[in-house]
Design an enzyme around this catalytic site. Structure first.
Site, PDB file in Angstrom:
ATOM      1  N   GLU A   1      -9.768 -13.653  -3.578  1.00  0.00           N
ATOM      2  CA  GLU A   1     -10.541 -13.060  -2.489  1.00  0.00           C
ATOM      3  C   GLU A   1     -10.807 -14.079  -1.392  1.00  0.00           C
ATOM      4  O   GLU A   1     -10.724 -15.287  -1.628  1.00  0.00           O
ATOM      5  CB  GLU A   1     -11.904 -12.584  -2.997  1.00  0.00           C
ATOM      6  CG  GLU A   1     -11.872 -11.476  -4.003  1.00  0.00           C
ATOM      7  CD  GLU A   1     -13.271 -11.102  -4.467  1.00  0.00           C
ATOM      8  OE1 GLU A   1     -13.629  -9.926  -4.352  1.00  0.00           O
ATOM      9  OE2 GLU A   1     -14.005 -11.990  -4.948  1.00  0.00           O
TER      10      GLU A   1
ATOM     11  N   GLY B   1     -15.999 -13.281   1.183  1.00  0.00           N
ATOM     12  CA  GLY B   1     -16.151 -11.933   0.628  1.00  0.00           C
ATOM     13  C   GLY B   1     -15.822 -11.883  -0.840  1.00  0.00           C
ATOM     14  O   GLY B   1     -14.914 -11.175  -1.272  1.00  0.00           O
TER      15      GLY B   1
ATOM     16  N   SER C   1       1.163  -9.631  -0.289  1.00  0.00           N
ATOM     17  CA  SER C   1       0.785  -8.220  -0.187  1.00  0.00           C
ATOM     18  C   SER C   1       1.228  -7.532   1.087  1.00  0.00           C
ATOM     19  O   SER C   1       1.402  -6.310   1.103  1.00  0.00           O
ATOM     20  CB  SER C   1      -0.725  -8.063  -0.362  1.00  0.00           C
ATOM     21  OG  SER C   1      -1.422  -8.758   0.661  1.00  0.00           O
TER      22      SER C   1
ATOM     23  N   LYS D   1       0.810  -1.219   0.000  1.00  0.00           N
ATOM     24  CA  LYS D   1       0.000   0.000   0.000  1.00  0.00           C
ATOM     25  C   LYS D   1       0.849   1.277   0.000  1.00  0.00           C
ATOM     26  O   LYS D   1       0.375   2.336  -0.433  1.00  0.00           O
ATOM     27  CB  LYS D   1      -0.922   0.011   1.214  1.00  0.00           C
ATOM     28  CG  LYS D   1      -2.033  -1.033   1.182  1.00  0.00           C
ATOM     29  CD  LYS D   1      -3.176  -0.599   0.311  1.00  0.00           C
ATOM     30  CE  LYS D   1      -4.392  -1.507   0.485  1.00  0.00           C
ATOM     31  NZ  LYS D   1      -5.536  -1.051  -0.329  1.00  0.00           N
TER      32      LYS D   1
ATOM     33  N   SER E   1      -8.783  -0.183   6.792  1.00  0.00           N
ATOM     34  CA  SER E   1      -8.756  -1.139   7.898  1.00  0.00           C
ATOM     35  C   SER E   1      -7.355  -1.287   8.470  1.00  0.00           C
ATOM     36  O   SER E   1      -7.168  -1.935   9.483  1.00  0.00           O
ATOM     37  CB  SER E   1      -9.262  -2.516   7.418  1.00  0.00           C
ATOM     38  OG  SER E   1      -8.396  -3.031   6.426  1.00  0.00           O
TER      39      SER E   1
ATOM     40  N   ASP F   1     -17.098 -10.546  -3.521  1.00  0.00           N
ATOM     41  CA  ASP F   1     -17.819  -9.551  -4.317  1.00  0.00           C
ATOM     42  C   ASP F   1     -17.171  -9.332  -5.674  1.00  0.00           C
ATOM     43  O   ASP F   1     -17.859  -9.122  -6.678  1.00  0.00           O
ATOM     44  CB  ASP F   1     -17.897  -8.229  -3.559  1.00  0.00           C
ATOM     45  CG  ASP F   1     -16.522  -7.669  -3.224  1.00  0.00           C
ATOM     46  OD1 ASP F   1     -16.111  -6.687  -3.856  1.00  0.00           O
ATOM     47  OD2 ASP F   1     -15.855  -8.227  -2.337  1.00  0.00           O
TER      48      ASP F   1
END
Length: 320
Positions: A204, A208, A304, A53, A78, A210
């Site tokens: 994913e 979750g 990640s 990130k 989060s 989506d």
């Protein structure tokens, strides 16, 4: 809406050079033998603040003008994007305010505050974090940098895959975690430019999915907050930018169970001597469930992040 391109990834790479770590690509003879493939692990758990990130946050904040820098940056997250914006703001000499869920991992809350950011807490199950953040942004005149649905964030995240391909050469398959889709869409931009034949897969949490549903439906699907140990992927929907790229450039989105994430955490700890957070294990867990497809292939896996509360980490690894 103009989607970011690989040229934006290249520009981001130049912008973050000397600020972001060029993280290592590690190999594992055990993984290669067990799954009859060649794995290349891009270890963003060794990135500044412990996750990929930082790339997107620093790229976005470094483009602020003087007025924006004076007022500062605001974000909702989060944990990993929170730390990334907080650290980037500190390095660039601007204030930062982060809206974080009350149940965010203690280590991520402490690190975000430690980087000098002001933290506002909310209840992820009863409050709308985006609405709260937008209100605060207007009240304080701060610039909102969302965790994934922003062209500069996407371009910055794509630099991890760019580095991976430049080090390894073409890969057959590339796996990365999918939350809001910033890493997935940025990685897809790099893959399509540097290794057009490479198959690209987001992964994913099973609870979750989506993104998987959105890809199947051809539209953005919204879901309730998923209950999963992968706290960095507890998103409820993809973004407009990220979905636009994913729909065009990603081959599929897979899922992994929490139990599979724990097994991947254990593998990294026991065989590669690395601390990897549950969300950071999604890519490897997804690749392992795709065992027949990866046989004999050159497989890129983006780890990640490694930001996990150590007490929780020990508790998860103790479960069988």
């Amino acid at each position: 809406m103009q989607l970011p391109t690989y040229d934006d990834v290249v520009a981001a790479a130049a912008r973050i050079q000397g600020h972001a770590h060029h993280t290592p690509v590690l190999r594992s003879a055990t993984a290669d033998a067990r799954w009859d493939a060649q794995f290349f692990f891009k270890c963003e758990n060794f990135q500044r603040m412990g996750a990929f990130k930082f790339r997107g946050a620093f790229n976005a904040l470094s483009k602020f003008d003087a007025t924006q820098r004076q007022a500062g940056a605001i974000a909702f997250s989060s944990g990993n994007h929170a730390q990334a914006v907080a650290l980037s703001a500190r390095l660039l000499g601007m204030p930062a305010l982060i809206v974080m869920p009350q149940d965010a991992p203690a280590a991520k809350l402490a690190a975000t505050r430690g980087y000098g950011a002001e933290v506002v807490l909310y209840d992820r199950f009863t409050e709308d974090r985006e609405a709260l953040t937008l209100r605060l942004a207007v009240e304080r005149g701060m610039t909102l940098i969302p965790p994934y649905d922003h062209p500069d964030v996407i371009a910055g995240q794509g630099t991890a895959a760019k580095e991976l391909f430049e080090e390894t050469g073409p890969l057959d398959r590339l796996y990365m975690c999918t939350g809001g889709g910033g890493l997935t869409s940025g990685s897809a931009l790099a893959a399509r430019a540097l290794a057009p034949q490479c198959k690209v897969y987001g992964v994913e949490p099973e609870a979750g999915n989506d993104g998987q549903q959105s890809l199947r439906a051809g539209r953005i699907v919204h879901i309730p907050v998923p209950k999963t140990i992968a706290d960095g992927a507890q998103t409820q929907h993809l973004g407009a930018y990220t979905f636009g790229i994913i729909r065009r450039d990603v081959d599929d989105i897979l899922t992994a169970t929490d139990a599979q994430l724990v097994e991947a955490m254990r593998f990294f700890a026991e065989r590669m001597k690395m601390v990897v957070e549950p969300t950071g294990c999604l890519a490897f867990a997804g690749a392992c469930t795709d065992a027949a497809a990866i046989k004999g292939a050159r497989v890129g896996v983006i780890i990640s992040g490694g930001n996990v509360d150590l007490a929780r980490y020990a508790e998860l690894l103790a479960t069988r």
